[in-house]
Design an enzyme around this catalytic site. Structure first.
Site, PDB file in Angstrom:
ATOM      1  N   CYS A   1      -1.737   6.565   3.721  1.00  0.00           N
ATOM      2  CA  CYS A   1      -3.256   7.328   4.007  1.00  0.00           C
ATOM      3  C   CYS A   1      -4.080   7.855   5.487  1.00  0.00           C
ATOM      4  O   CYS A   1      -2.760   7.411   6.762  1.00  0.00           O
ATOM      5  CB  CYS A   1      -4.306   5.552   3.270  1.00  0.00           C
ATOM      6  SG  CYS A   1      -3.956   4.451   4.643  1.00  0.00           S
TER       7      CYS A   1
ATOM      8  N   CYS B   1       0.881  -1.369  -0.332  1.00  0.00           N
ATOM      9  CA  CYS B   1       0.365  -0.354  -0.314  1.00  0.00           C
ATOM     10  C   CYS B   1       0.756   1.002  -0.092  1.00  0.00           C
ATOM     11  O   CYS B   1       0.400   2.399  -0.405  1.00  0.00           O
ATOM     12  CB  CYS B   1      -1.561   0.095   0.926  1.00  0.00           C
ATOM     13  SG  CYS B   1      -0.274  -0.101   2.672  1.00  0.00           S
TER      14      CYS B   1
ATOM     15  N   CYS C   1      -3.012  -1.162   8.830  1.00  0.00           N
ATOM     16  CA  CYS C   1      -2.608  -0.347   8.998  1.00  0.00           C
ATOM     17  C   CYS C   1      -2.088  -0.073  10.941  1.00  0.00           C
ATOM     18  O   CYS C   1      -1.077   0.281  11.084  1.00  0.00           O
ATOM     19  CB  CYS C   1      -3.565   0.949   8.445  1.00  0.00           C
ATOM     20  SG  CYS C   1      -4.147   1.260   7.572  1.00  0.00           S
TER      21      CYS C   1
ATOM     22  N   ASP D   1       2.281   2.181   2.406  1.00  0.00           N
ATOM     23  CA  ASP D   1       2.509   3.688   3.885  1.00  0.00           C
ATOM     24  C   ASP D   1       3.995   2.720   4.414  1.00  0.00           C
ATOM     25  O   ASP D   1       4.512   2.218   4.414  1.00  0.00           O
ATOM     26  CB  ASP D   1       1.560   2.892   5.072  1.00  0.00           C
ATOM     27  CG  ASP D   1       0.258   2.874   4.432  1.00  0.00           C
ATOM     28  OD1 ASP D   1       0.016   4.149   4.176  1.00  0.00           O
ATOM     29  OD2 ASP D   1      -0.419   2.091   4.688  1.00  0.00           O
TER      30      ASP D   1
END
Length: 125
Positions: free
Chosen positions: A58, A33, A102, A35
């Site tokens: 994000c 992703c 996350c 991150d």
């Protein structure tokens, strides 16, 4: 989709920044992703007296980074090491399933910072 707590921590993240003379630093990333999180800790008498983060990612990544710093602040190193991925998600009153990774990153970054701190302490002895 996101809880009010997630939106609050995204819109008003706590403990943003770095600690130039940090006692421990942990960086983790998720190439899927994109991150990337770094957690910095300052420890005195085995208690996390300051903690900061920098996150590229994000809204959920920013919110989980912010929350994990709040959960760890003021705890002993060993107490903070026990903060789990689920603890982070629960404190935010949930995350969408597609964003659970996350909370994994935030908890992993904290653990990496603590491991770095413990390694530095062992080298001093």
């Amino acid at each position: 989709m996101y809880t009010d707590k997630v939106m609050d921590h995204f819109s008003n993240p706590r403990n943003v920044g770095d600690i130039p003379d940090a006692d421990g630093e942990g960086t983790v990333g998720n190439p899927t992703c994109g991150d990337l999180m770094t957690i910095y800790i300052k420890v005195k008498d085995d208690v996390i007296e300051d903690i900061k983060f920098k996150t590229f990612g994000c809204g959920a990544a920013i919110a989980t980074s912010s929350m994990v710093t709040e959960l760890a602040m003021g705890k002993t190193v060993d107490e903070a090491l026990k903060i789990t991925r689920n603890d982070v998600a629960d404190a935010l009153e949930g995350l969408p399933p597609v964003k659970m990774h996350c909370s994994n990153l935030a908890a992993d970054a904290l653990q990496a910072a603590i491991e770095d701190y413990k390694k530095k302490q062992a080298e001093k002895e």
